[in-house]
Design a protein around this motif. Structure first.
Motif, PDB file in Angstrom:
ATOM      1  N   MET A  57       0.845  -1.229   0.120  1.00  0.00           N
ATOM      2  CA  MET A  57       0.084  -0.198  -0.065  1.00  0.00           C
ATOM      3  C   MET A  57       0.911   1.173  -0.117  1.00  0.00           C
ATOM      4  O   MET A  57       0.629   2.114  -0.757  1.00  0.00           O
ATOM      5  CB  MET A  57      -0.946  -0.116   1.351  1.00  0.00           C
ATOM      6  N   SER A  58       2.057   1.343   0.874  1.00  0.00           N
ATOM      7  CA  SER A  58       2.791   2.276   0.708  1.00  0.00           C
ATOM      8  C   SER A  58       3.416   2.667  -0.452  1.00  0.00           C
ATOM      9  O   SER A  58       3.544   3.854  -1.011  1.00  0.00           O
ATOM     10  CB  SER A  58       4.050   2.133   1.835  1.00  0.00           C
ATOM     11  N   SER A  59       3.865   1.616  -1.393  1.00  0.00           N
ATOM     12  CA  SER A  59       4.430   1.813  -2.551  1.00  0.00           C
ATOM     13  C   SER A  59       3.182   2.255  -3.441  1.00  0.00           C
ATOM     14  O   SER A  59       3.635   2.983  -4.595  1.00  0.00           O
ATOM     15  CB  SER A  59       4.792   0.342  -3.192  1.00  0.00           C
ATOM     16  N   VAL A  60       1.982   1.688  -3.481  1.00  0.00           N
ATOM     17  CA  VAL A  60       0.993   2.257  -4.351  1.00  0.00           C
ATOM     18  C   VAL A  60       0.699   3.609  -4.139  1.00  0.00           C
ATOM     19  O   VAL A  60       0.718   4.502  -5.100  1.00  0.00           O
ATOM     20  CB  VAL A  60      -0.422   1.384  -4.115  1.00  0.00           C
ATOM     21  N   GLU A  61       0.864   4.195  -2.903  1.00  0.00           N
ATOM     22  CA  GLU A  61       0.686   5.384  -2.657  1.00  0.00           C
ATOM     23  C   GLU A  61       1.831   6.315  -3.054  1.00  0.00           C
ATOM     24  O   GLU A  61       1.577   7.475  -3.435  1.00  0.00           O
ATOM     25  CB  GLU A  61       0.350   6.001  -1.075  1.00  0.00           C
ATOM     26  N   ARG A  62       2.912   5.948  -3.206  1.00  0.00           N
ATOM     27  CA  ARG A  62       4.181   6.686  -3.565  1.00  0.00           C
ATOM     28  C   ARG A  62       4.080   6.486  -5.310  1.00  0.00           C
ATOM     29  O   ARG A  62       4.925   7.172  -5.878  1.00  0.00           O
ATOM     30  CB  ARG A  62       5.548   6.094  -3.202  1.00  0.00           C
ATOM     31  N   GLY A  63       3.480   5.742  -5.813  1.00  0.00           N
ATOM     32  CA  GLY A  63       3.109   5.751  -7.420  1.00  0.00           C
ATOM     33  C   GLY A  63       4.304   4.529  -7.714  1.00  0.00           C
ATOM     34  O   GLY A  63       4.661   4.570  -9.034  1.00  0.00           O
ATOM     35  N   GLY A  64       4.906   3.821  -7.038  1.00  0.00           N
ATOM     36  CA  GLY A  64       5.527   2.724  -7.234  1.00  0.00           C
ATOM     37  C   GLY A  64       5.104   1.428  -7.807  1.00  0.00           C
ATOM     38  O   GLY A  64       5.729   0.690  -8.375  1.00  0.00           O
ATOM     39  N   GLN A  65       3.774   1.275  -7.897  1.00  0.00           N
ATOM     40  CA  GLN A  65       3.324   0.134  -8.283  1.00  0.00           C
ATOM     41  C   GLN A  65       2.180   0.526  -9.464  1.00  0.00           C
ATOM     42  O   GLN A  65       1.338   1.126  -9.273  1.00  0.00           O
ATOM     43  CB  GLN A  65       2.329  -0.704  -7.261  1.00  0.00           C
ATOM     44  N   ASN A  66       2.136  -0.336 -10.526  1.00  0.00           N
ATOM     45  CA  ASN A  66       1.229  -0.227 -11.595  1.00  0.00           C
ATOM     46  C   ASN A  66       0.096  -1.389 -11.147  1.00  0.00           C
ATOM     47  O   ASN A  66       0.200  -2.348 -11.614  1.00  0.00           O
ATOM     48  CB  ASN A  66       1.898  -0.686 -12.936  1.00  0.00           C
ATOM     49  N   ILE A  67      -0.789  -0.881 -10.484  1.00  0.00           N
ATOM     50  CA  ILE A  67      -1.736  -2.041  -9.895  1.00  0.00           C
ATOM     51  C   ILE A  67      -2.853  -2.011 -10.927  1.00  0.00           C
ATOM     52  O   ILE A  67      -3.123  -1.322 -11.739  1.00  0.00           O
ATOM     53  CB  ILE A  67      -2.388  -1.218  -8.577  1.00  0.00           C
ATOM     54  N   GLY A  68      -3.466  -3.189 -10.766  1.00  0.00           N
ATOM     55  CA  GLY A  68      -4.493  -3.420 -11.613  1.00  0.00           C
ATOM     56  C   GLY A  68      -5.906  -3.194 -11.412  1.00  0.00           C
ATOM     57  O   GLY A  68      -5.999  -2.479 -10.161  1.00  0.00           O
ATOM     58  N   LEU A  69      -6.880  -3.135 -12.100  1.00  0.00           N
ATOM     59  CA  LEU A  69      -8.284  -2.547 -11.924  1.00  0.00           C
ATOM     60  C   LEU A  69      -8.978  -3.409 -10.775  1.00  0.00           C
ATOM     61  O   LEU A  69      -9.524  -2.672  -9.764  1.00  0.00           O
ATOM     62  CB  LEU A  69      -8.935  -2.777 -13.231  1.00  0.00           C
ATOM     63  N   VAL A  70      -8.814  -4.745 -10.666  1.00  0.00           N
ATOM     64  CA  VAL A  70      -9.537  -5.388  -9.481  1.00  0.00           C
ATOM     65  C   VAL A  70      -8.848  -4.651  -8.234  1.00  0.00           C
ATOM     66  O   VAL A  70      -9.617  -4.324  -7.156  1.00  0.00           O
ATOM     67  CB  VAL A  70      -9.163  -6.813  -9.304  1.00  0.00           C
ATOM     68  N   LEU A  71      -7.358  -4.514  -7.974  1.00  0.00           N
ATOM     69  CA  LEU A  71      -6.800  -3.999  -6.854  1.00  0.00           C
ATOM     70  C   LEU A  71      -7.293  -2.484  -6.413  1.00  0.00           C
ATOM     71  O   LEU A  71      -7.661  -2.196  -5.454  1.00  0.00           O
ATOM     72  CB  LEU A  71      -5.334  -4.116  -6.811  1.00  0.00           C
ATOM     73  N   ALA A  72      -7.303  -1.621  -7.660  1.00  0.00           N
ATOM     74  CA  ALA A  72      -7.772  -0.399  -7.630  1.00  0.00           C
ATOM     75  C   ALA A  72      -9.162  -0.236  -7.114  1.00  0.00           C
ATOM     76  O   ALA A  72      -9.597   0.454  -6.026  1.00  0.00           O
ATOM     77  CB  ALA A  72      -7.834   0.299  -8.856  1.00  0.00           C
ATOM     78  N   ALA A  73      -9.942  -1.131  -7.436  1.00  0.00           N
ATOM     79  CA  ALA A  73     -11.414  -1.284  -7.213  1.00  0.00           C
ATOM     80  C   ALA A  73     -11.588  -1.836  -5.479  1.00  0.00           C
ATOM     81  O   ALA A  73     -12.303  -1.059  -4.781  1.00  0.00           O
ATOM     82  CB  ALA A  73     -12.077  -2.072  -7.950  1.00  0.00           C
ATOM     83  N   GLN A  74     -10.672  -2.727  -5.074  1.00  0.00           N
ATOM     84  CA  GLN A  74     -10.566  -2.859  -3.761  1.00  0.00           C
ATOM     85  C   GLN A  74     -10.315  -1.824  -2.922  1.00  0.00           C
ATOM     86  O   GLN A  74     -10.827  -1.604  -1.792  1.00  0.00           O
ATOM     87  CB  GLN A  74      -9.650  -4.039  -3.379  1.00  0.00           C
ATOM     88  N   ILE A  75      -9.197  -1.158  -3.061  1.00  0.00           N
ATOM     89  CA  ILE A  75      -8.856  -0.016  -2.670  1.00  0.00           C
ATOM     90  C   ILE A  75      -9.980   1.066  -2.311  1.00  0.00           C
ATOM     91  O   ILE A  75     -10.301   1.486  -1.268  1.00  0.00           O
ATOM     92  CB  ILE A  75      -7.347   0.651  -3.097  1.00  0.00           C
ATOM     93  N   ALA A  76     -10.626   1.393  -3.342  1.00  0.00           N
ATOM     94  CA  ALA A  76     -11.748   2.297  -3.386  1.00  0.00           C
ATOM     95  C   ALA A  76     -12.626   1.785  -2.578  1.00  0.00           C
ATOM     96  O   ALA A  76     -13.239   2.824  -1.758  1.00  0.00           O
ATOM     97  CB  ALA A  76     -12.252   2.233  -5.027  1.00  0.00           C
ATOM     98  N   ARG A  77     -13.099   0.530  -2.531  1.00  0.00           N
ATOM     99  CA  ARG A  77     -14.131   0.068  -1.994  1.00  0.00           C
ATOM    100  C   ARG A  77     -13.803   0.280  -0.310  1.00  0.00           C
ATOM    101  O   ARG A  77     -14.459   0.690   0.835  1.00  0.00           O
ATOM    102  CB  ARG A  77     -14.504  -1.615  -1.981  1.00  0.00           C
ATOM    103  N   ALA A  78     -12.714  -0.219   0.026  1.00  0.00           N
ATOM    104  CA  ALA A  78     -12.083   0.092   1.505  1.00  0.00           C
ATOM    105  C   ALA A  78     -12.093   1.616   1.856  1.00  0.00           C
ATOM    106  O   ALA A  78     -12.076   1.873   3.232  1.00  0.00           O
ATOM    107  CB  ALA A  78     -10.521  -0.396   1.633  1.00  0.00           C
ATOM    108  N   LEU A  79     -11.968   2.263   0.832  1.00  0.00           N
ATOM    109  CA  LEU A  79     -11.933   3.807   1.231  1.00  0.00           C
ATOM    110  C   LEU A  79     -13.459   4.401   1.143  1.00  0.00           C
ATOM    111  O   LEU A  79     -13.727   5.550   1.445  1.00  0.00           O
ATOM    112  CB  LEU A  79     -11.085   4.515   0.138  1.00  0.00           C
ATOM    113  N   GLY A  80     -14.354   3.440   0.663  1.00  0.00           N
ATOM    114  CA  GLY A  80     -15.910   3.868   0.767  1.00  0.00           C
ATOM    115  C   GLY A  80     -16.189   4.681  -0.248  1.00  0.00           C
ATOM    116  O   GLY A  80     -17.134   5.711  -0.172  1.00  0.00           O
ATOM    117  N   THR A  81     -15.375   4.507  -1.416  1.00  0.00           N
ATOM    118  CA  THR A  81     -15.717   5.565  -2.250  1.00  0.00           C
ATOM    119  C   THR A  81     -15.749   4.709  -3.943  1.00  0.00           C
ATOM    120  O   THR A  81     -15.282   3.495  -3.888  1.00  0.00           O
ATOM    121  CB  THR A  81     -14.714   6.692  -2.830  1.00  0.00           C
ATOM    122  N   ALA A  82     -16.226   5.229  -4.796  1.00  0.00           N
ATOM    123  CA  ALA A  82     -16.261   4.838  -6.151  1.00  0.00           C
ATOM    124  C   ALA A  82     -14.568   4.910  -6.666  1.00  0.00           C
ATOM    125  O   ALA A  82     -13.771   5.742  -6.513  1.00  0.00           O
ATOM    126  CB  ALA A  82     -17.087   5.304  -7.048  1.00  0.00           C
TER     127      ALA A  82
END
Length: 92
Positions: A57-82
């Motif tokens: 998660m730290s690496s994602v927040e720093r822009g170090g990971q090119n995450i996929g759509l499923v993971l991006a959606a999981q993070i959005a759900r965990a943040l309570g947003t679309a």
């Protein structure tokens, strides 16, 4: 996984080599961090809610990971947003 340098460890994810720190990834990571902080969540809590490792998660927040759509959606759900709201906030 074999440790190849002092900077890298078994617990620190390696950046996505091809796109690490691309402006879009940095903007998306910044949008995640901004939303997380506004909610008063720690990286550890958000990572747990999204089902990923805190160091990743730290690496994602720093822009170090090119995450996929499923993971991006999981993070959005965990943040309570679309996911669309996160990408809009990142202006991507």
């Amino acid at each position: 996984r074999v440790v190849t340098s002092n900077r890298e460890s078994l617990h620190m994810p390696r950046p996505s080599p091809r796109h690490a720190f691309a402006p879009e990834l940095a903007a998306f990571g910044s949008a995640i961090r901004k939303r997380r902080l506004a909610m008063g969540l720690s990286q550890e809590t958000l990572a747990h809610e999204a089902g990923i490792d805190r160091s990743y998660m730290s690496s994602v927040e720093r822009g170090g990971q090119n995450i996929g759509l499923v993971l991006a959606a999981q993070i959005a759900r965990a943040l309570g947003t679309a996911l669309a709201d996160l990408t809009k906030s990142a202006r991507i």
